[in-house]
Design an enzyme around this catalytic site. Sequence first.
Site, PDB file in Angstrom:
ATOM      1  N   GLU A  59     -15.859 -13.163  -4.099  1.00  0.00           N
ATOM      2  CA  GLU A  59     -14.931 -14.685  -3.587  1.00  0.00           C
ATOM      3  C   GLU A  59     -13.581 -13.877  -3.820  1.00  0.00           C
ATOM      4  OE1 GLU A  59     -15.083 -18.237  -6.828  1.00  0.00           O
ATOM      5  OE2 GLU A  59     -16.001 -16.727  -7.383  1.00  0.00           O
ATOM      6  N   GLU A  71     -17.398 -26.530  -8.522  1.00  0.00           N
ATOM      7  CA  GLU A  71     -17.036 -26.169  -9.885  1.00  0.00           C
ATOM      8  C   GLU A  71     -15.423 -25.808 -10.699  1.00  0.00           C
ATOM      9  OE1 GLU A  71     -17.267 -21.400 -10.880  1.00  0.00           O
ATOM     10  OE2 GLU A  71     -16.248 -22.118  -9.613  1.00  0.00           O
TER      11      GLU A  71
END
Length: 259
Positions: free
Chosen positions: A143, A240
């Site tokens: 990520e 998130e």
Amino acid sequence: MPKFAANLTMLFNEVPFLDRFERAARAGFDAVEFLFPYAFPAAEIKQRLDANGLKLVLHNLPGGDWDAGERGIACHPERVAEFRDGVGRAIDYATTLGTPRLNCLAGKAIDGVDPAVLRSTLVDNLRYAAGELQKAGLKLLIEPINPFDIPGFFLNRTDQALAILDDVGAPNAYLQYDIYHAQRVEGEIAATLQKHLARIDHIQLADNPGRNEPGTGELNWAFLFRHIDRIGYTGHIGCEYKPATNTEAGLGWRQQLTH
């Protein structure tokens, strides 16, 4: 309409971690994700998942000493053995919890260490992790994270991550595309998602600025959600984000922006 997974590290943190599973189910989520499970026995988390009819779509490999500010150790040449031990621990948890994919945080660059050494360490560690996860039937993700929220983080851009994945060369290694981080670094959200969809195995979201819920910032979420459906993404999108007030009060965006 996209499917959403509640990130239990960020959402419902008005209550202790193990109580967040019930809150997520009550709020209409069928899936969850979180950063790390390792502070709790896997069987205890599994019980909370099963009791609330939830599936766990993602958690991370161990990320070093999080409380001390570490954000992954995969690029750290002096900690390869620790990283590889963590891979085994993560696989044990994922096997118990039914997690299909694990995210690897690259970590922060180390002052005085050649970036080429950091990169080669990361590639070697990812090859090892991908091989071990492949044996367990799991996917490995990396990520990019913006350098404003985490200064010094080694992996910041989509093109950088894809080049690393090319060097890793593993069939089960993919990109985790976090819309918030990508917006802060490079923008071009819709085009990037469409261009690289085959290499993206998980999407996460938060609005910008502020990293709050969709609808609080500059992004056109109604368009993006339609676009994500149109290009054929069928996985969950991890929520998130930091609730602007409290979690339940901010969940109205799911109805407002997806119809």
